[in-house]
Design a protein around this motif. Structure first.
Motif, short mmCIF file in Angstrom:
data_model
loop_
_atom_site.label_atom_id
_atom_site.label_comp_id
_atom_site.label_asym_id
_atom_site.label_seq_id
_atom_site.Cartn_x
_atom_site.Cartn_y
_atom_site.Cartn_z
N ALA A 305 17.09 14.11 2.92
CA ALA A 305 16.36 15.12 3.24
C ALA A 305 16.19 15.72 4.69
N LEU A 306 16.44 14.67 5.43
CA LEU A 306 16.53 14.85 7.17
C LEU A 306 17.57 15.14 7.65
N LYS A 307 17.51 16.01 8.77
CA LYS A 307 18.61 16.45 9.35
C LYS A 307 19.40 15.05 10.35
N PRO A 308 20.71 14.95 10.50
CA PRO A 308 20.76 13.80 11.53
C PRO A 308 20.22 13.92 12.78
N GLY A 309 19.70 12.69 13.12
CA GLY A 309 18.91 12.55 14.24
C GLY A 309 17.36 12.84 14.01
N GLY A 310 17.32 13.31 12.76
CA GLY A 310 15.63 13.69 12.39
C GLY A 310 14.80 12.43 12.61
N LEU A 311 13.54 12.61 13.00
CA LEU A 311 12.54 11.56 13.10
C LEU A 311 11.77 11.41 11.75
N LEU A 312 11.49 10.17 11.58
CA LEU A 312 10.47 9.68 10.27
C LEU A 312 9.42 8.97 10.91
N LEU A 313 8.17 9.31 10.53
CA LEU A 313 6.96 8.73 11.02
C LEU A 313 6.50 7.76 9.57
N SER A 314 6.36 6.47 9.56
CA SER A 314 5.89 6.14 8.43
C SER A 314 4.69 4.91 8.62
N HIS A 315 3.56 5.40 7.87
CA HIS A 315 2.36 4.67 8.16
C HIS A 315 2.17 3.61 7.00
N VAL A 316 2.15 2.41 7.26
CA VAL A 316 2.49 1.58 6.08
C VAL A 316 1.37 0.30 6.35
N ILE A 317 0.66 0.06 5.05
CA ILE A 317 -0.21 -1.14 5.03
C ILE A 317 0.92 -2.40 4.64
N THR A 318 0.71 -3.62 5.27
CA THR A 318 1.49 -4.54 5.07
C THR A 318 0.72 -5.85 4.66
N THR A 319 1.42 -6.86 4.21
CA THR A 319 0.90 -8.15 3.94
C THR A 319 1.36 -9.04 4.82
N GLU A 320 0.54 -9.95 5.39
CA GLU A 320 0.74 -11.11 6.51
C GLU A 320 0.88 -12.33 5.91
N ASN A 321 0.83 -12.31 4.63
CA ASN A 321 1.08 -13.60 3.72
C ASN A 321 2.41 -13.73 3.66
N PRO A 322 3.24 -14.65 3.88
CA PRO A 322 4.52 -14.85 4.06
C PRO A 322 5.28 -14.98 2.50
N ALA A 323 4.34 -15.70 1.76
CA ALA A 323 4.30 -15.94 0.39
C ALA A 323 4.28 -14.84 -0.63
N GLY A 324 3.50 -13.93 0.08
CA GLY A 324 3.10 -12.54 -0.81
C GLY A 324 2.24 -12.71 -1.65
N GLN A 325 1.29 -14.09 -1.81
CA GLN A 325 0.44 -14.20 -2.98
C GLN A 325 -0.92 -13.50 -2.50
N GLN A 326 -1.42 -12.89 -3.57
CA GLN A 326 -2.70 -12.13 -3.54
C GLN A 326 -3.86 -12.98 -3.79
N ASP A 327 -4.95 -12.81 -3.08
CA ASP A 327 -6.11 -13.51 -3.38
C ASP A 327 -6.79 -12.63 -4.86
N ALA A 328 -8.04 -13.26 -5.07
CA ALA A 328 -8.49 -12.74 -6.08
C ALA A 328 -8.83 -11.19 -6.17
N SER A 329 -9.76 -11.00 -5.08
CA SER A 329 -10.05 -9.66 -4.80
C SER A 329 -8.92 -8.64 -4.73
N THR A 330 -7.82 -9.17 -3.94
CA THR A 330 -6.82 -8.19 -3.68
C THR A 330 -6.10 -7.66 -5.35
N ALA A 331 -6.14 -8.88 -6.09
CA ALA A 331 -5.36 -8.53 -7.48
C ALA A 331 -6.34 -7.72 -8.17
N LEU A 332 -7.75 -7.95 -7.85
CA LEU A 332 -8.64 -7.01 -8.88
C LEU A 332 -8.76 -5.68 -8.49
N ILE A 333 -8.51 -5.49 -7.07
CA ILE A 333 -8.36 -4.16 -6.35
C ILE A 333 -7.23 -3.47 -6.91
N ASN A 334 -5.95 -4.00 -6.73
CA ASN A 334 -4.78 -3.47 -7.08
C ASN A 334 -4.73 -3.29 -8.74
#
Length: 428
Positions: A305-334
């Motif tokens: 969708a973007l023109k060549p050279g167009g800019l994209l700003l992505s605002h993203v929440i990330t996990t800092e757990n290398p294994a990607g495991q969820q604790d109980a509250s994260t699992a319940l929230i999701n």
């Protein structure tokens, strides 16, 4: 021996008399003493029969109220925080005092490991406990009775983040209905000021110029789209798959006299035209909603969708757990709020962006800003407890309170991160 012994206090009010009440107290004291062995903060436990026990020395930071003996039995048998979290959402548990401190029980139960023979012994003791409903106030009374009459079951997933009405969000978001990280430049910033600062920074990072075209993907209630058009003179195409947000954003465009600059469309990102027609694109917190598996395909569509050279700003929440495991509250929230959601690591986000043929040239970590944003949202939510419970339900309020509090703790601890990534579309 427990690091913090359990003490029995005087009854807070006349109890429903039972010849077994003394035995119940002794059994409950023994069980609680073992379950909370080593817990750091002093707190009180009010049992279903009105008895109050304290754990630790000093003034209790919160009171943990068990409405039914069955909850204590489940705490012993499952030995994990999932049942506690669900019991709180269902009204089987009340928490008075420092809710943030009470959330540390989650971590305690996640680390609790009972040998099978000891667990069976505690379960046997718990099975002898009898339910004697007692409540400290009218609110607890109603909740206790409802919990006692309702069948015990795992809550059905409810996508509250998408189904809630606009007036619910108006209770705790800022005036522009921005459900994303604000940017605080000083301790005196109000939430509204910090959100306006963030909007300006986003537009400046995208280097918006008068007359350019901006694609706002998952535009929410239209706050960024209207801000960019009004203050930077760009043509904005905002898309949202939420009918309520679409109606609200369209109304805002009309009220602010921006119909000649802003077009809001009810559509999914998968319908983006592959015309390379936009100068800039912005996506605020969409990766965690669509899930890691769909993120590469999403980026491919943004690239087209973007023109060549167009800019994209992505605002993203990330996990800092290398294994990607969820604790109980994260699992319940999701499960309750974002059934399709999934966090990915920051390294994986950068890898996906690179594979989608974007060049990253600026990254800013916003974790501390999001902690401050979440705290203000939580304070606003708690201040509107009565109206939210009346218009939606007590359960809905509790799920959101739990979600925001758990999020504050996760971001404070660095378990979860927030990044703003600026990238440019490669020409080939």
């Amino acid at each position: 021996m427990s690091r913090y012994p359990v003490h029995a206090l005087a009854m807070s009010s006349p109890l429903e008399q039972s010849t077994d009440s003394g035995d119940d107290m002794a059994q409950a004291r023994y069980i609680l003493n073992r379950l909370f062995q080593g817990f750091a903060d002093p707190f009180a436990v009010r049992l279903w029969n009105g008895s109050v026990l304290t754990i630790g020395d000093g003034a209790p930071m919160f009171t943990f109220c068990l409405q039914q003996a069955s909850v204590l039995r489940d705490m012993v048998w499952f030995s994990n925080p999932q049942r506690l979290l669900e019991a709180y959402c269902a009204g089987e548990v009340q928490i008075h005092g420092d809710f943030h401190a009470a959330m540390q029980l989650r971590e305690h139960f996640e680390s609790l490991s009972l040998p099978l023979h000891e667990k069976l012994g505690l379960v046997f003791r718990a099975l002898t406990l009898a339910d004697h409903l007692y409540a400290h106030d009218e609110h607890d009374t109603a909740t206790a009775r409802a919990a006692a009459s309702a069948p015990l079951q795992t809550p059905t997933p409810i996508a509250l983040s998408y189904d809630a009405a606009d007036d619910f969000y108006q209770c705790w978001l800022d005036e522009q209905m921005l459900h994303s990280c604000a940017y605080f430049t000083g301790t005196t910033n109000t939430l509204s000021q910090a959100q306006q600062t963030q909007l300006t920074l986003i537009c400046q990072k995208l280097r918006l110029q008068h007359g350019e075209t901006l694609l706002d993907i998952a535009c929410g209630w239209g706050g960024l789209a209207c801000w960019a058009a009004k203050h930077f003179g760009v043509f904005v195409h905002g898309i949202t798959a939420n009918p309520a947000q679409y109606a609200y954003a369209t109304q805002q465009v009309q009220q602010q006299g921006l119909a000649h600059l802003v077009k809001i469309e009810l559509a999914d990102y998968s319908t983006l035209p592959a015309l390379a027609s936009y100068d800039k694109a912005v996506c605020i917190s969409i990766a965690e909603h669509i899930g890691a598996a769909l993120y590469p395909a999403f980026l491919a569509q943004v690239y087209a969708a973007l023109k060549p050279g167009g800019l994209l700003l992505s605002h993203v929440i990330t996990t800092e757990n290398p294994a990607g495991q969820q604790d109980a509250s994260t699992a319940l929230i999701n499960r309750q709020l974002y059934p399709a959601g999934e966090l990915t690591s920051f390294a994986q986000v950068l890898q996906h962006i690179d594979h989608a043929r974007f060049d990253v040239f600026q990254v800013e970590g916003l974790r501390r800003h999001y902690v401050m944003t979440l705290r203000q949202w939580l304070a606003n939510l708690e201040a509107q407890h009565a109206s939210i419970a009346a218009s939606m339900s007590e359960r809905s309020y509790r799920i959101w309170r739990l979600a925001l509090t758990a999020s504050v703790i996760q971001f404070e601890q660095g378990v979860t991160g927030m990044h703003q990534v600026l990238a440019t579309r490669r020409c080939t």
